[in-house]
Every structure is written in C-alpha cells, then in structure tokens.
Write a protein that holds these residues in place. Structure first.
Motif, PDB file in Angstrom:
ATOM      1  N   GLU A   1      48.935  36.036  36.868  1.00 39.10           N
ATOM      2  CA  GLU A   1      48.608  36.191  35.452  1.00 39.10           C
ATOM      3  C   GLU A   1      49.260  35.057  34.665  1.00 39.10           C
ATOM      4  OE1 GLU A   1      48.963  39.913  32.503  1.00 39.10           O
ATOM      5  OE2 GLU A   1      48.147  40.339  34.491  1.00 39.10           O
ATOM      6  N   GLY A   2      48.454  34.385  33.855  1.00 36.92           N
ATOM      7  CA  GLY A   2      48.932  33.262  33.076  1.00 36.92           C
ATOM      8  C   GLY A   2      48.829  31.924  33.792  1.00 36.92           C
ATOM      9  N   ALA A   3      48.501  31.946  35.080  1.00 32.82           N
ATOM     10  CA  ALA A   3      48.387  30.712  35.862  1.00 32.82           C
ATOM     11  C   ALA A   3      47.109  29.969  35.488  1.00 32.82           C
ATOM     12  CB  ALA A   3      48.383  31.038  37.352  1.00 32.82           C
ATOM     13  N   ARG A   4      47.133  28.661  35.661  1.00 32.75           N
ATOM     14  CA  ARG A   4      45.932  27.866  35.438  1.00 32.75           C
ATOM     15  C   ARG A   4      44.905  28.258  36.493  1.00 32.75           C
ATOM     16  NH1 ARG A   4      46.670  24.268  31.779  1.00 32.75           N
ATOM     17  NH2 ARG A   4      45.149  22.675  32.282  1.00 32.75           N
ATOM     18  N   ALA A   5      43.700  28.529  36.063  1.00 32.96           N
ATOM     19  CA  ALA A   5      42.668  29.063  36.952  1.00 32.96           C
ATOM     20  C   ALA A   5      42.407  28.160  38.153  1.00 32.96           C
ATOM     21  CB  ALA A   5      41.383  29.313  36.172  1.00 32.96           C
ATOM     22  N   GLY A   6      42.273  26.869  37.944  1.00 32.00           N
ATOM     23  CA  GLY A   6      41.972  25.955  39.038  1.00 32.00           C
ATOM     24  C   GLY A   6      43.043  25.950  40.116  1.00 32.00           C
ATOM     25  N   GLN A   7      44.289  25.957  39.714  1.00 29.99           N
ATOM     26  CA  GLN A   7      45.394  25.960  40.671  1.00 29.99           C
ATOM     27  C   GLN A   7      45.526  27.311  41.361  1.00 29.99           C
ATOM     28  OE1 GLN A   7      48.547  24.834  38.022  1.00 29.99           O
ATOM     29  NE2 GLN A   7      48.184  22.649  38.291  1.00 29.99           N
ATOM     30  N   ALA A   8      45.337  28.378  40.619  1.00 28.95           N
ATOM     31  CA  ALA A   8      45.521  29.723  41.165  1.00 28.95           C
ATOM     32  C   ALA A   8      44.450  30.070  42.196  1.00 28.95           C
ATOM     33  CB  ALA A   8      45.525  30.751  40.043  1.00 28.95           C
ATOM     34  N   GLU A   9      43.250  29.514  42.055  1.00 30.03           N
ATOM     35  CA  GLU A   9      42.194  29.808  43.024  1.00 30.03           C
ATOM     36  C   GLU A   9      42.633  29.426  44.435  1.00 30.03           C
ATOM     37  OE1 GLU A   9      38.403  28.198  41.988  1.00 30.03           O
ATOM     38  OE2 GLU A   9      38.213  29.509  40.239  1.00 30.03           O
ATOM     39  N   GLY A  10      43.280  28.275  44.574  1.00 25.66           N
ATOM     40  CA  GLY A  10      43.777  27.854  45.883  1.00 25.66           C
ATOM     41  C   GLY A  10      44.799  28.835  46.431  1.00 25.66           C
ATOM     42  N   GLY A  11      45.654  29.350  45.552  1.00 24.63           N
ATOM     43  CA  GLY A  11      46.652  30.331  45.970  1.00 24.63           C
ATOM     44  C   GLY A  11      46.018  31.631  46.425  1.00 24.63           C
ATOM     45  N   LEU A  12      44.981  32.062  45.711  1.00 25.18           N
ATOM     46  CA  LEU A  12      44.279  33.283  46.096  1.00 25.18           C
ATOM     47  C   LEU A  12      43.612  33.119  47.458  1.00 25.18           C
ATOM     48  CD1 LEU A  12      42.634  34.270  42.714  1.00 25.18           C
ATOM     49  CD2 LEU A  12      44.359  35.573  43.946  1.00 25.18           C
ATOM     50  N   MET A  13      42.971  31.976  47.661  1.00 23.58           N
ATOM     51  CA  MET A  13      42.300  31.731  48.939  1.00 23.58           C
ATOM     52  C   MET A  13      43.302  31.643  50.079  1.00 23.58           C
ATOM     53  SD  MET A  13      39.250  29.174  47.864  1.00 23.58           S
ATOM     54  CE  MET A  13      37.972  29.706  46.728  1.00 23.58           C
ATOM     55  N   ALA A  14      44.476  31.070  49.810  1.00 23.09           N
ATOM     56  CA  ALA A  14      45.526  30.982  50.831  1.00 23.09           C
ATOM     57  C   ALA A  14      46.016  32.371  51.232  1.00 23.09           C
ATOM     58  CB  ALA A  14      46.685  30.134  50.326  1.00 23.09           C
ATOM     59  N   LEU A  15      45.916  33.328  50.311  1.00 24.33           N
ATOM     60  CA  LEU A  15      46.317  34.711  50.609  1.00 24.33           C
ATOM     61  C   LEU A  15      45.189  35.500  51.276  1.00 24.33           C
ATOM     62  CD1 LEU A  15      48.238  35.617  47.335  1.00 24.33           C
ATOM     63  CD2 LEU A  15      49.211  35.212  49.607  1.00 24.33           C
ATOM     64  N   GLY A  16      44.033  34.866  51.475  1.00 22.98           N
ATOM     65  CA  GLY A  16      42.931  35.524  52.154  1.00 22.98           C
ATOM     66  C   GLY A  16      41.877  36.120  51.236  1.00 22.98           C
ATOM     67  N   TYR A  17      41.969  35.846  49.936  1.00 24.11           N
ATOM     68  CA  TYR A  17      40.982  36.376  48.994  1.00 24.11           C
ATOM     69  C   TYR A  17      39.801  35.424  48.868  1.00 24.11           C
ATOM     70  CZ  TYR A  17      44.204  39.961  47.360  1.00 24.11           C
ATOM     71  OH  TYR A  17      45.040  41.043  47.290  1.00 24.11           O
ATOM     72  N   GLU A  18      38.637  35.990  48.615  1.00 29.52           N
ATOM     73  CA  GLU A  18      37.457  35.181  48.344  1.00 29.52           C
ATOM     74  C   GLU A  18      36.731  35.769  47.146  1.00 29.52           C
ATOM     75  OE1 GLU A  18      34.073  35.902  51.215  1.00 29.52           O
ATOM     76  OE2 GLU A  18      35.690  36.874  52.314  1.00 29.52           O
ATOM     77  N   PRO A  19      36.134  34.890  46.330  1.00 32.57           N
ATOM     78  CA  PRO A  19      35.395  35.409  45.180  1.00 32.57           C
ATOM     79  C   PRO A  19      34.126  36.109  45.650  1.00 32.57           C
ATOM     80  CG  PRO A  19      35.180  33.025  45.320  1.00 32.57           C
ATOM     81  CD  PRO A  19      36.124  33.444  46.398  1.00 32.57           C
ATOM     82  N   ILE A  20      33.912  37.326  45.180  1.00 31.15           N
ATOM     83  CA  ILE A  20      32.759  38.124  45.590  1.00 31.15           C
ATOM     84  C   ILE A  20      31.643  38.032  44.555  1.00 31.15           C
ATOM     85  CG2 ILE A  20      31.972  40.479  46.081  1.00 31.15           C
ATOM     86  CD1 ILE A  20      33.685  39.255  48.288  1.00 31.15           C
ATOM     87  N   ARG A  21      32.003  38.184  43.298  1.00 33.66           N
ATOM     88  CA  ARG A  21      31.001  38.082  42.229  1.00 33.66           C
ATOM     89  C   ARG A  21      31.691  37.784  40.909  1.00 33.66           C
ATOM     90  NH1 ARG A  21      31.823  43.630  42.449  1.00 33.66           N
ATOM     91  NH2 ARG A  21      31.885  44.709  40.457  1.00 33.66           N
ATOM     92  N   SER A  22      30.893  37.273  39.971  1.00 28.50           N
ATOM     93  CA  SER A  22      31.408  36.969  38.637  1.00 28.50           C
ATOM     94  C   SER A  22      30.534  37.624  37.590  1.00 28.50           C
ATOM     95  CB  SER A  22      31.431  35.457  38.402  1.00 28.50           C
ATOM     96  OG  SER A  22      32.370  34.840  39.245  1.00 28.50           O
ATOM     97  N   GLU A  23      31.183  38.055  36.523  1.00 24.41           N
ATOM     98  CA  GLU A  23      30.504  38.629  35.362  1.00 24.41           C
ATOM     99  C   GLU A  23      31.126  37.967  34.141  1.00 24.41           C
ATOM    100  OE1 GLU A  23      31.181  42.823  35.661  1.00 24.41           O
ATOM    101  OE2 GLU A  23      30.029  43.011  37.508  1.00 24.41           O
TER     102      GLU A  23
END
Length: 62
Positions: A5-27
């Motif tokens: 929370e509060g992280a820059r979106a572009g940088q945080a996406e890499g962190g999420l993917m490193a933890l095994g998360y993938e984007p499923i859908r966007s609204e």
C-alpha cells in the motif's frame, strides 16, 4: 500484502509477481491478483500511480 500500500504501481508489480501473484482481471483502476500456489487473492486499487488500497479477499473472488 498491505506492505505494498502506497508503493509505486510499476515497481510493486514486480514484487507481486516475485511472490507468485499474477493479475487476473482489471476493473477500472482496480486489479485482482491471484496466487495459484497459495490460493490468495488481492484486490489492489491504484491512484496517482501508487497502490492506494490493498485488500485480501477469498480466493473465489479472483
């Protein structure tokens, strides 16, 4: 996950993917991220280029 929370979106996406998360859908400005290994689901809303809200949800919501 709330550490993002509060992280820059572009940088945080890499962190999420490193933890095994993938984007499923966007609204709009909200993206649902799912971790297939753990079944964890996160709803992340972006505002002004940063993650403004990170909420963990039941896996069925992803």
């Amino acid at each position: 996950m709330t550490a993002f929370e509060g992280a820059r979106a572009g940088q945080a996406e890499g962190g999420l993917m490193a933890l095994g998360y993938e984007p499923i859908r966007s609204e709009g400005l909200t993206t649902y991220w799912f971790n297939r290994d753990s079944g964890a689901c996160a709803r992340i809303t972006t505002a002004d280029g940063r993650y403004s809200d990170v909420t963990m949800l039941p896996s069925a919501d992803c």
